[in-house]
Motif scaffolding. Sequence first.
Motif, PDB file in Angstrom:
ATOM      1  N   ALA A 233      -0.019   7.225   7.870  1.00  0.00           N
ATOM      2  CA  ALA A 233       0.163   5.954   8.579  1.00  0.00           C
ATOM      3  C   ALA A 233      -1.095   5.628   9.370  1.00  0.00           C
ATOM      4  O   ALA A 233      -1.544   6.424  10.195  1.00  0.00           O
ATOM      5  CB  ALA A 233       1.368   6.033   9.511  1.00  0.00           C
ATOM      6  N   ALA A 234      -1.675   4.474   9.111  1.00  0.00           N
ATOM      7  CA  ALA A 234      -2.915   4.102   9.803  1.00  0.00           C
ATOM      8  C   ALA A 234      -3.216   2.628   9.576  1.00  0.00           C
ATOM      9  O   ALA A 234      -2.826   2.049   8.552  1.00  0.00           O
ATOM     10  CB  ALA A 234      -4.080   4.945   9.308  1.00  0.00           C
ATOM     11  N   ALA A 235      -3.896   2.030  10.532  1.00  0.00           N
ATOM     12  CA  ALA A 235      -4.425   0.678  10.373  1.00  0.00           C
ATOM     13  C   ALA A 235      -5.836   0.830   9.842  1.00  0.00           C
ATOM     14  O   ALA A 235      -6.782   1.049  10.603  1.00  0.00           O
ATOM     15  CB  ALA A 235      -4.411  -0.060  11.712  1.00  0.00           C
ATOM     16  N   ASN A 236      -5.972   0.773   8.524  1.00  0.00           N
ATOM     17  CA  ASN A 236      -7.278   1.006   7.929  1.00  0.00           C
ATOM     18  C   ASN A 236      -7.455   0.194   6.652  1.00  0.00           C
ATOM     19  O   ASN A 236      -6.498  -0.367   6.125  1.00  0.00           O
ATOM     20  CB  ASN A 236      -7.494   2.498   7.648  1.00  0.00           C
ATOM     21  N   LEU A 237      -8.681   0.142   6.219  1.00  0.00           N
ATOM     22  CA  LEU A 237      -9.042  -0.542   4.989  1.00  0.00           C
ATOM     23  C   LEU A 237      -9.588   0.503   4.030  1.00  0.00           C
ATOM     24  O   LEU A 237     -10.584   1.159   4.314  1.00  0.00           O
ATOM     25  CB  LEU A 237     -10.120  -1.603   5.280  1.00  0.00           C
ATOM     26  N   ARG A 238      -8.915   0.684   2.912  1.00  0.00           N
ATOM     27  CA  ARG A 238      -9.363   1.679   1.935  1.00  0.00           C
ATOM     28  C   ARG A 238     -10.449   1.070   1.055  1.00  0.00           C
ATOM     29  O   ARG A 238     -10.326  -0.056   0.586  1.00  0.00           O
ATOM     30  CB  ARG A 238      -8.188   2.173   1.091  1.00  0.00           C
ATOM     31  N   TYR A 239     -11.488   1.847   0.841  1.00  0.00           N
ATOM     32  CA  TYR A 239     -12.640   1.359   0.098  1.00  0.00           C
ATOM     33  C   TYR A 239     -12.500   1.646  -1.393  1.00  0.00           C
ATOM     34  O   TYR A 239     -11.848   2.616  -1.803  1.00  0.00           O
ATOM     35  CB  TYR A 239     -13.929   2.000   0.633  1.00  0.00           C
ATOM     36  N   VAL A 240     -13.119   0.794  -2.206  1.00  0.00           N
ATOM     37  CA  VAL A 240     -13.190   1.001  -3.646  1.00  0.00           C
ATOM     38  C   VAL A 240     -14.631   0.747  -4.078  1.00  0.00           C
ATOM     39  O   VAL A 240     -15.391   0.058  -3.393  1.00  0.00           O
ATOM     40  CB  VAL A 240     -12.230   0.064  -4.419  1.00  0.00           C
ATOM     41  N   ASP A 241     -14.990   1.313  -5.223  1.00  0.00           N
ATOM     42  CA  ASP A 241     -16.367   1.183  -5.702  1.00  0.00           C
ATOM     43  C   ASP A 241     -16.529  -0.159  -6.424  1.00  0.00           C
ATOM     44  O   ASP A 241     -16.574  -0.233  -7.651  1.00  0.00           O
ATOM     45  CB  ASP A 241     -16.713   2.342  -6.635  1.00  0.00           C
ATOM     46  N   ALA A 242     -16.610  -1.206  -5.643  1.00  0.00           N
ATOM     47  CA  ALA A 242     -16.773  -2.562  -6.173  1.00  0.00           C
ATOM     48  C   ALA A 242     -17.571  -3.369  -5.157  1.00  0.00           C
ATOM     49  O   ALA A 242     -17.605  -3.040  -3.963  1.00  0.00           O
ATOM     50  CB  ALA A 242     -15.414  -3.217  -6.430  1.00  0.00           C
ATOM     51  N   LEU A 243     -18.206  -4.403  -5.611  1.00  0.00           N
ATOM     52  CA  LEU A 243     -19.043  -5.232  -4.750  1.00  0.00           C
ATOM     53  C   LEU A 243     -18.268  -5.694  -3.521  1.00  0.00           C
ATOM     54  O   LEU A 243     -17.138  -6.181  -3.630  1.00  0.00           O
ATOM     55  CB  LEU A 243     -19.548  -6.452  -5.534  1.00  0.00           C
ATOM     56  N   ASN A 244     -18.872  -5.536  -2.343  1.00  0.00           N
ATOM     57  CA  ASN A 244     -18.298  -5.944  -1.054  1.00  0.00           C
ATOM     58  C   ASN A 244     -17.053  -5.156  -0.660  1.00  0.00           C
ATOM     59  O   ASN A 244     -16.361  -5.533   0.278  1.00  0.00           O
ATOM     60  CB  ASN A 244     -17.974  -7.443  -1.050  1.00  0.00           C
ATOM     61  N   SER A 245     -16.758  -4.059  -1.371  1.00  0.00           N
ATOM     62  CA  SER A 245     -15.565  -3.266  -1.053  1.00  0.00           C
ATOM     63  C   SER A 245     -15.896  -1.784  -0.875  1.00  0.00           C
ATOM     64  O   SER A 245     -15.004  -0.959  -0.776  1.00  0.00           O
ATOM     65  CB  SER A 245     -14.524  -3.408  -2.172  1.00  0.00           C
ATOM     66  N   ARG A 246     -17.184  -1.467  -0.831  1.00  0.00           N
ATOM     67  CA  ARG A 246     -17.600  -0.068  -0.698  1.00  0.00           C
ATOM     68  C   ARG A 246     -17.623   0.369   0.763  1.00  0.00           C
ATOM     69  O   ARG A 246     -17.635  -0.463   1.674  1.00  0.00           O
ATOM     70  CB  ARG A 246     -18.984   0.124  -1.333  1.00  0.00           C
ATOM     71  N   TYR A 247     -17.651   1.684   0.967  1.00  0.00           N
ATOM     72  CA  TYR A 247     -17.698   2.270   2.308  1.00  0.00           C
ATOM     73  C   TYR A 247     -18.824   1.625   3.122  1.00  0.00           C
ATOM     74  O   TYR A 247     -19.923   1.419   2.612  1.00  0.00           O
ATOM     75  CB  TYR A 247     -17.919   3.776   2.199  1.00  0.00           C
ATOM     76  N   PHE A 248     -18.540   1.329   4.360  1.00  0.00           N
ATOM     77  CA  PHE A 248     -19.443   0.485   5.135  1.00  0.00           C
ATOM     78  C   PHE A 248     -20.796   1.135   5.448  1.00  0.00           C
ATOM     79  O   PHE A 248     -21.738   0.445   5.832  1.00  0.00           O
ATOM     80  CB  PHE A 248     -18.767   0.015   6.428  1.00  0.00           C
ATOM     81  N   GLY A 341      -4.882   5.418  13.876  1.00  0.00           N
ATOM     82  CA  GLY A 341      -4.184   6.185  12.856  1.00  0.00           C
ATOM     83  C   GLY A 341      -3.282   7.248  13.449  1.00  0.00           C
ATOM     84  O   GLY A 341      -3.097   7.352  14.665  1.00  0.00           O
ATOM     85  N   TYR A 342      -2.711   8.064  12.571  1.00  0.00           N
ATOM     86  CA  TYR A 342      -1.695   9.042  12.953  1.00  0.00           C
ATOM     87  C   TYR A 342      -2.192  10.024  14.011  1.00  0.00           C
ATOM     88  O   TYR A 342      -1.536  10.221  15.039  1.00  0.00           O
ATOM     89  CB  TYR A 342      -1.230   9.799  11.705  1.00  0.00           C
TER      90      TYR A 342
END
Length: 480
Positions: A233-248, A341-342
């Motif tokens: 349980a967490a308020a987070n944004l999971r990253y994916v290997d795609a344009l504008n969606s990668r780890y910050f 998060g938790y």
Amino acid sequence: MKKSFLYIVVLLAGFSACKPLSEVNENPNDPTSAHPSQLLTYVSQHVFNGNRTSYDPSLSSRQLVYTQSNTASQSFTWQRGGFGDYHYIMQLQKMIEESQELQDGDNYIAVAKILRSYYFFELTRTFTDVPYSEAVRGESDGIFTPAYDSQKDVIEGVLSELQEAASLLDENNTIGGDIVFDGNAGKWKQFANSLALKVLINLSKREGDVSFNISEEFKKIYESGEYFNELDAAANLRYVDALNSRYFLYQNNGIATDTWMEKTMVDFFKEREDERLFSVAAMTTNAELEGKEANDWDAYEGVDGSMAFGDIRNEVNTGDVSSIDPRYFSDPVNEPYMILGYSEMMFILAEGAQRGWIDNNLTASFYNKGTVGSLQFYGISDEKIEAYMQHPKVIFQPENGLEMIMDQKKAALIIQGGYELFYNYLRTGYPEITIGEGTGNNGKIPYRWMYPQSEVLNNASAIDALDYNDDVNHTPWIWK
């Protein structure tokens, strides 16, 4: 505050020949409205992405050290902050207005209020008094130089909005455009209540100074059980290997070449044989050259972030300081960034129990849950976790309870949670922030950021009306 505008393109299609020319000629790049789902996606990409604060808070909290330049976050020489969050608060106001026209709009209104509350809580902890009641009312009421509300009023308003949001949420209706909880209204309710608990624990020095009983409100939410109470349980944004969606921090040159482990953080891990060290740090250059194993505690060292900047660089250049683990800049997915998060939630409950706001006998239990949750987050085996929890420096000691809770929270929140650890220090004195020759501001830790220059120029009357000087060393009401 300058008027903000909505920068979301609404695609227009399906024009018919019978439409009036005025409608046909509307500029699709200057929309007058957008569906709340679009606005939710847009704001979420800002609030739940680590880019909002980057890893500056980890420098201020003595978790990491930066050597490319003598950054203000590390030396505590900052001056002015920014009001950029108000742009997103305005989008949330648009979201509320558009939702009022929908039959099932209450969930969007609730979510907007939760995110508004998060932004305003961060703004008031950054600056102290900020525009709240008159904020983002330029379009609706022509208020472009809003008055500043007291920090007390802002925080009471935030808690009221979170309570209202939790009551509005309907778990039978999904929430479109939700990239955080996948439309689950129940998880948004958990977030609202978890955030309220976080706000309340931040008021620990103000008991008796607000219009409600802080400990009773804390206990009421705790007894509801509707907060982040499970490991994932967490308020987070999971990253994916795609344009504008990668780890910050992916391909961030600064963290790749100039970011190192701070000494107090490394020492904490080594003293407890805490294997989280192997996940967040790399071996020193000299340890690698000597052929040491990755699980050799002597292969890791930190540098004192409070030293004079030149001394820090000299020590790093010896090859005896660990850099941050390369995964932070080489893995496009990596771990999600959590604003709450938790593990943090368990440490908040542990502190509440330590203060007697809930059953004091539960303090050790919540401390253990927060610690174990963080170890599990880093993939440490159950067998090793069990052994770790029996370490003399890890077993909970009530007489040092608050310090132990905050130290484990520091270990859990590396590049997580924004400036929470720094604010915890201002409030409790823990976790420790070392002060040395490299500490600017005359050797003092500042309590706030000064208002943006744009406000000084465009809204001077509101700042002049404040009963304190706009100075980084002014102690805000919440920390007095």
